[in-house]
Design a protein around this motif. Sequence first.
Motif, PDB file in Angstrom:
ATOM      1  N   LEU A 115       0.833  -1.209   0.000  1.00 38.58           N
ATOM      2  CA  LEU A 115       0.000   0.000   0.000  1.00 38.58           C
ATOM      3  C   LEU A 115       0.865   1.255   0.000  1.00 38.58           C
ATOM      4  O   LEU A 115       0.568   2.226  -0.704  1.00 38.58           O
ATOM      5  N   GLN A 116       1.952   1.231   0.783  1.00 35.11           N
ATOM      6  CA  GLN A 116       2.859   2.377   0.831  1.00 35.11           C
ATOM      7  C   GLN A 116       3.516   2.595  -0.516  1.00 35.11           C
ATOM      8  O   GLN A 116       3.650   3.733  -0.983  1.00 35.11           O
ATOM      9  N   GLN A 117       3.928   1.503  -1.177  1.00 33.87           N
ATOM     10  CA  GLN A 117       4.556   1.625  -2.491  1.00 33.87           C
ATOM     11  C   GLN A 117       3.566   2.175  -3.506  1.00 33.87           C
ATOM     12  O   GLN A 117       3.918   3.019  -4.332  1.00 33.87           O
ATOM     13  N   GLU A 118       2.305   1.686  -3.433  1.00 41.50           N
ATOM     14  CA  GLU A 118       1.280   2.198  -4.341  1.00 41.50           C
ATOM     15  C   GLU A 118       1.023   3.679  -4.077  1.00 41.50           C
ATOM     16  O   GLU A 118       0.873   4.469  -5.013  1.00 41.50           O
ATOM     17  N   ALA A 119       0.971   4.055  -2.797  1.00 45.25           N
ATOM     18  CA  ALA A 119       0.758   5.466  -2.454  1.00 45.25           C
ATOM     19  C   ALA A 119       1.933   6.317  -2.934  1.00 45.25           C
ATOM     20  O   ALA A 119       1.735   7.418  -3.464  1.00 45.25           O
ATOM     21  N   ASP A 120       3.153   5.793  -2.763  1.00 41.82           N
ATOM     22  CA  ASP A 120       4.341   6.519  -3.233  1.00 41.82           C
ATOM     23  C   ASP A 120       4.319   6.666  -4.748  1.00 41.82           C
ATOM     24  O   ASP A 120       4.652   7.724  -5.285  1.00 41.82           O
ATOM     25  N   ALA A 121       3.930   5.587  -5.450  1.00 40.83           N
ATOM     26  CA  ALA A 121       3.863   5.645  -6.917  1.00 40.83           C
ATOM     27  C   ALA A 121       2.804   6.652  -7.356  1.00 40.83           C
ATOM     28  O   ALA A 121       3.027   7.431  -8.291  1.00 40.83           O
ATOM     29  N   GLU A 122       1.649   6.650  -6.677  1.00 38.84           N
ATOM     30  CA  GLU A 122       0.592   7.611  -6.996  1.00 38.84           C
ATOM     31  C   GLU A 122       1.063   9.041  -6.732  1.00 38.84           C
ATOM     32  O   GLU A 122       0.830   9.943  -7.533  1.00 38.84           O
ATOM     33  N   LYS A 123       1.783   9.231  -5.628  1.00 43.27           N
ATOM     34  CA  LYS A 123       2.291  10.560  -5.295  1.00 43.27           C
ATOM     35  C   LYS A 123       3.302  11.030  -6.343  1.00 43.27           C
ATOM     36  O   LYS A 123       3.264  12.177  -6.784  1.00 43.27           O
ATOM     37  N   ARG A 124       4.200  10.113  -6.759  1.00 43.86           N
ATOM     38  CA  ARG A 124       5.177  10.476  -7.798  1.00 43.86           C
ATOM     39  C   ARG A 124       4.476  10.807  -9.118  1.00 43.86           C
ATOM     40  O   ARG A 124       4.857  11.752  -9.810  1.00 43.86           O
ATOM     41  N   ARG A 125       3.416  10.032  -9.439  1.00 48.75           N
ATOM     42  CA  ARG A 125       2.671  10.292 -10.672  1.00 48.75           C
ATOM     43  C   ARG A 125       1.996  11.656 -10.596  1.00 48.75           C
ATOM     44  O   ARG A 125       2.060  12.446 -11.550  1.00 48.75           O
ATOM     45  N   GLU A 126       1.382  11.956  -9.447  1.00 51.78           N
ATOM     46  CA  GLU A 126       0.741  13.260  -9.288  1.00 51.78           C
ATOM     47  C   GLU A 126       1.763  14.389  -9.351  1.00 51.78           C
ATOM     48  O   GLU A 126       1.493  15.437  -9.941  1.00 51.78           O
ATOM     49  N   GLN A 127       2.930  14.190  -8.755  1.00 51.30           N
ATOM     50  CA  GLN A 127       3.974  15.204  -8.801  1.00 51.30           C
ATOM     51  C   GLN A 127       4.458  15.409 -10.233  1.00 51.30           C
ATOM     52  O   GLN A 127       4.709  16.546 -10.648  1.00 51.30           O
ATOM     53  N   ALA A 128       4.580  14.316 -10.991  1.00 40.86           N
ATOM     54  CA  ALA A 128       5.003  14.433 -12.386  1.00 40.86           C
ATOM     55  C   ALA A 128       3.950  15.180 -13.204  1.00 40.86           C
ATOM     56  O   ALA A 128       4.283  16.035 -14.033  1.00 40.86           O
TER      57      ALA A 128
END
Length: 192
Positions: A115-128
């Motif tokens: 879940l943390q990795q998915e949240a981190d990936a989502e956060k990176r995608r949103e930041q991009a």
Amino acid sequence: MNKIGLLTTLIALAIALPMEASAKGRVRSSHSHASPEAHPHATGETHTAEGGSGIIRSAIARPHRSQDGTAGGESGAQPGSTATSEEDANLRRIREEKAAARAKRDAEILAARKLQQEADAEKRREQAEQAALNASEAEKRKAAETRAKNRELAQLERQQRQAAWEARCQIKPVMSDAEIATCKEVWTTAAR
């Protein structure tokens, strides 16, 4: 792919621990037998086995042994075998419970990490996406500033040409026909 690998590892651990416990059950137990010479009045043995949370001790009642090694009153029967098998079953059950709890905890930790990795990936995608949006807005702003600057420069150039065009006509009290024609041309047409 990671889920399948993790699941097989957890199942293998859950199966291997009880099998290992039953195979090594006697290896982990340490027996201290009371010899009849050292303690003639001792009537039991102390069994010590390691558990995951500490040491489990129990005393197994044994009939007093005689000098020839036979049990007094019974010949060949093992009265402590049922207690030992119950202890082994209890130890096995405890180990299985601990293995199950460990597997559950590991599964929860893995799920939390996923879940943390998915949240981190989502956060990176949103930041991009935000960075791309900011870059496009900056580019649009820069293009608008460039267009505004070009319009101002074009306006200034038109004003300078118009001033030069109008400077051709000098109004005097006495003017020639050519000067009058030039002034008519300046006032009736735009600058070229």
